[in-house]
Design a protein around this motif. Structure first.
Motif, PDB file in Angstrom:
ATOM      1  N   PHE A   1      79.767   6.535  27.752  1.00 49.19           N
ATOM      2  CA  PHE A   1      79.354   7.851  28.213  1.00 49.19           C
ATOM      3  C   PHE A   1      79.339   8.789  27.021  1.00 49.19           C
ATOM      4  N   GLN A   2      78.243   9.521  26.863  1.00 52.21           N
ATOM      5  CA  GLN A   2      78.088  10.423  25.738  1.00 52.21           C
ATOM      6  C   GLN A   2      77.330  11.669  26.198  1.00 52.21           C
ATOM      7  N   VAL A   3      77.531  12.781  25.476  1.00 49.38           N
ATOM      8  CA  VAL A   3      76.650  13.920  25.699  1.00 49.38           C
ATOM      9  C   VAL A   3      75.244  13.442  25.358  1.00 49.38           C
ATOM     10  N   THR A   4      74.309  13.655  26.271  1.00 44.65           N
ATOM     11  CA  THR A   4      73.011  13.002  26.165  1.00 44.65           C
ATOM     12  C   THR A   4      72.329  13.251  24.818  1.00 44.65           C
ATOM     13  N   LYS A   5      71.681  12.206  24.329  1.00 43.35           N
ATOM     14  CA  LYS A   5      70.893  12.293  23.104  1.00 43.35           C
ATOM     15  C   LYS A   5      69.420  12.562  23.401  1.00 43.35           C
ATOM     16  N   ARG A   6      69.097  12.721  24.683  1.00 47.87           N
ATOM     17  CA  ARG A   6      67.707  12.992  25.049  1.00 47.87           C
ATOM     18  C   ARG A   6      67.251  14.309  24.416  1.00 47.87           C
ATOM     19  N   ILE A   7      66.018  14.322  23.932  1.00 49.48           N
ATOM     20  CA  ILE A   7      65.458  15.562  23.410  1.00 49.48           C
ATOM     21  C   ILE A   7      64.500  16.136  24.446  1.00 49.48           C
ATOM     22  N   LYS A   8      64.425  17.450  24.516  1.00 58.61           N
ATOM     23  CA  LYS A   8      63.541  18.114  25.463  1.00 58.61           C
ATOM     24  C   LYS A   8      62.100  17.922  25.014  1.00 58.61           C
ATOM     25  N   THR A   9      61.250  17.521  25.926  1.00 59.09           N
ATOM     26  CA  THR A   9      59.843  17.295  25.605  1.00 59.09           C
ATOM     27  C   THR A   9      58.974  18.225  26.448  1.00 59.09           C
ATOM     28  N   ASP A  10      57.810  18.529  25.925  1.00 60.38           N
ATOM     29  CA  ASP A  10      56.820  19.339  26.636  1.00 60.38           C
ATOM     30  C   ASP A  10      55.494  18.594  26.531  1.00 60.38           C
ATOM     31  N   LEU A  11      55.296  17.632  27.429  1.00 63.89           N
ATOM     32  CA  LEU A  11      54.179  16.705  27.341  1.00 63.89           C
ATOM     33  C   LEU A  11      53.174  16.968  28.455  1.00 63.89           C
ATOM     34  N   GLU A  12      51.940  16.597  28.208  1.00 65.12           N
ATOM     35  CA  GLU A  12      50.874  16.752  29.200  1.00 65.12           C
ATOM     36  C   GLU A  12      51.088  15.792  30.364  1.00 65.12           C
ATOM     37  N   PRO A  13      50.920  16.245  31.608  1.00 64.21           N
ATOM     38  CA  PRO A  13      50.924  15.320  32.737  1.00 64.21           C
ATOM     39  C   PRO A  13      49.577  14.625  32.851  1.00 64.21           C
ATOM     40  N   GLU A  14      49.523  13.578  33.659  1.00 63.29           N
ATOM     41  CA  GLU A  14      48.213  13.022  33.993  1.00 63.29           C
ATOM     42  C   GLU A  14      47.510  14.015  34.904  1.00 63.29           C
TER      43      GLU A  14
ATOM     44  N   GLU B   1      41.710  22.559  43.506  1.00 68.53           N
ATOM     45  CA  GLU B   1      41.287  23.011  42.184  1.00 68.53           C
ATOM     46  C   GLU B   1      41.358  21.846  41.201  1.00 68.53           C
ATOM     47  N   PRO B   2      40.331  21.652  40.372  1.00 68.42           N
ATOM     48  CA  PRO B   2      40.364  20.520  39.440  1.00 68.42           C
ATOM     49  C   PRO B   2      41.472  20.670  38.412  1.00 68.42           C
ATOM     50  N   ALA B   3      42.141  19.552  38.120  1.00 68.51           N
ATOM     51  CA  ALA B   3      43.167  19.546  37.076  1.00 68.51           C
ATOM     52  C   ALA B   3      42.542  19.355  35.701  1.00 68.51           C
ATOM     53  N   ARG B   4      41.374  18.719  35.678  1.00 64.62           N
ATOM     54  CA  ARG B   4      40.602  18.582  34.427  1.00 64.62           C
ATOM     55  C   ARG B   4      39.296  19.351  34.599  1.00 64.62           C
TER      56      ARG B   4
ATOM     57  N   LYS C   1      52.448   5.842  25.595  1.00 61.36           N
ATOM     58  CA  LYS C   1      53.792   5.726  25.043  1.00 61.36           C
ATOM     59  C   LYS C   1      54.818   5.940  26.149  1.00 61.36           C
ATOM     60  N   PRO C   2      55.818   5.062  26.256  1.00 60.72           N
ATOM     61  CA  PRO C   2      56.908   5.322  27.193  1.00 60.72           C
ATOM     62  C   PRO C   2      57.556   6.671  26.906  1.00 60.72           C
ATOM     63  N   ARG C   3      57.770   7.437  27.979  1.00 58.38           N
ATOM     64  CA  ARG C   3      58.263   8.801  27.808  1.00 58.38           C
ATOM     65  C   ARG C   3      59.779   8.906  27.906  1.00 58.38           C
ATOM     66  N   THR C   4      60.373   8.155  28.820  1.00 64.17           N
ATOM     67  CA  THR C   4      61.813   8.232  29.005  1.00 64.17           C
ATOM     68  C   THR C   4      62.309   6.994  29.719  1.00 64.17           C
ATOM     69  N   LEU C   5      63.554   6.628  29.472  1.00 64.58           N
ATOM     70  CA  LEU C   5      64.190   5.500  30.145  1.00 64.58           C
ATOM     71  C   LEU C   5      64.414   5.882  31.603  1.00 64.58           C
TER      72      LEU C   5
ATOM     73  N   HIS D   1      59.491   5.403  32.194  1.00 63.14           N
ATOM     74  CA  HIS D   1      58.435   6.205  32.808  1.00 63.14           C
ATOM     75  C   HIS D   1      57.266   6.365  31.836  1.00 63.14           C
ATOM     76  N   MET D   2      56.050   6.208  32.360  1.00 60.48           N
ATOM     77  CA  MET D   2      54.834   6.510  31.625  1.00 60.48           C
ATOM     78  C   MET D   2      54.267   7.839  32.123  1.00 60.48           C
ATOM     79  N   GLN D   3      53.229   8.336  31.445  1.00 59.99           N
ATOM     80  CA  GLN D   3      52.637   9.618  31.835  1.00 59.99           C
ATOM     81  C   GLN D   3      52.182   9.622  33.287  1.00 59.99           C
ATOM     82  N   GLY D   4      51.528   8.536  33.697  1.00 63.73           N
ATOM     83  CA  GLY D   4      51.007   8.437  35.045  1.00 63.73           C
ATOM     84  C   GLY D   4      50.420   7.064  35.290  1.00 63.73           C
ATOM     85  N   PRO D   5      49.802   6.855  36.458  1.00 63.97           N
ATOM     86  CA  PRO D   5      49.251   5.538  36.779  1.00 63.97           C
ATOM     87  C   PRO D   5      48.212   5.037  35.787  1.00 63.97           C
TER      88      PRO D   5
END
Length: 311
Positions: free
Chosen positions: A115-128, A136-139, A153-157, A222-226
């Motif tokens: 158990f450790q204080v998490t090493k995860r870094i905060k990300t701000d990534l585009e969703p699918e 309303e269109p997302a694209r 790219k895998p985003r998170t465990l 987890h990946m970005q989306g399907p």
């Protein structure tokens, strides 16, 4: 206890080069490597997999089953959570405090934990971005949904699945001692669990198995989306890796999935679009079977175009 989820899974393996090839093809970034010893492979948020030689003296002891899993590392919100876990678990087992503030011990079935204080870094990534009629269109115009050479790219465990040698004892440890929450249960197999500081449907699933199977059944990122999941899995097939199950979509969690066999002697899953839950959720209890395990299932085939062969 504000446990977030798995930060790192540690393996002891026989074939470092084969594992290295698999993990880089899977899409993880090689963030550390020592020839003949092993290294670490990270997702975009710094959650990771580490592989070391099976006989490395620095690894926790292997499970009696010989499974390649050697340690599950959990990230927590703060140092206070580490103190809370240490106070709870040190009442009936050895808990070791390390200079970096982390603690190590074993769960009630002998699986090594950290158990450790998490090493995860905060990300701000585009969703699918999906265009859905009537919404309303997302694209917007001229924004492509995908390309053949798009990044994946895998985003998170995401989660881990254990072969549990004593499921009642195992489940009680995580729910009663570490305050994991039950989201759903396959009544003939085992529970889906999430820690308190996580909204994902599950970060752990326990499979009721004989003691000689104890260890890790699979891990998932987890990946970005399907779309990214399907593209990443297709590339794995093209590189010669063997599909184990998928692509498809689960019922519990609703996540898309695609599992692969790998030289770490477990399965690695791509997943995407998992349900989120809070404490208002009422767990479902059903028997595992083809209709409850998956909403649908595809099989990967060679590229195909309508028409007779040769057209």
């Amino acid at each position: 206890m504000r446990i977030i989820g798995p930060d790192e899974i540690v393996f002891g393996v026989d074939d470092l080069d084969a594992c290295r090839a698999f993990l880089t093809d899977y899409g993880l970034d090689e963030t550390a490597w020592t020839e003949g010893k092993g290294g670490t492979f990270s997702a975009l948020d710094a959650t990771c997999v580490s592989v070391w030689k099976r006989d490395d003296a620095d690894l926790p002891a292997a499970l009696p089953s010989g499974n390649t899993l050697r340690q599950t590392v959990y990230g927590v919100e703060s140092a206070n959570v580490i103190d809370e876990i240490e106070a709870e678990l040190s009442t009936d087992r050895e808990v070791t405090r390390h200079p970096d503030g982390s603690i190590t011990c074993e769960d009630d079935c002998g699986f090594a934990l950290k158990f450790q204080v998490t090493k995860r870094i905060k990300t701000d990534l585009e969703p699918e971005r999906v265009n859905s009629p009537g919404a309303e269109p997302a694209r917007l115009e001229n924004q492509l949904g995908t390309t053949q050479d798009g990044a994946c790219k895998p985003r998170t465990l995401s989660h881990i699945v254990y072969f549990s040698p004593d499921i009642k004892k195992h489940e009680a440890f995580y729910m009663e001692r570490l305050k994991f929450v039950l989201t759903d249960r396959f009544t003939n197999v085992g529970p889906f669990l999430r820690p308190q500081a996580c909204r994902d449907h599950h970060t752990m699933f326990l499979l009721d198995t004989p003691p000689h199977m104890a260890g890790l059944e699979h891990i998932a990122f987890h990946m970005q989306g399907p779309t990214e999941l399907m593209l990443a899995g297709s590339r794995m097939i093209q590189k010669g890796w063997e599909s184990f199950w998928g692509p498809g979509r689960h019922v519990f969690g609703s996540n898309w999935f695609w599992y692969f066999n790998c030289p770490l002697m477990t399965h690695f899953e791509f997943d995407a679009d998992m349900d989120l839950h809070d404490d208002d959720w009422e767990p479902r209890f059903v028997e595992a079977g083809p209709q409850t395990a998956q909403v649908f299932l595809f099989e990967n085939t060679e590229k195909w175009f309508p028409g007779a062969p040769g057209d």
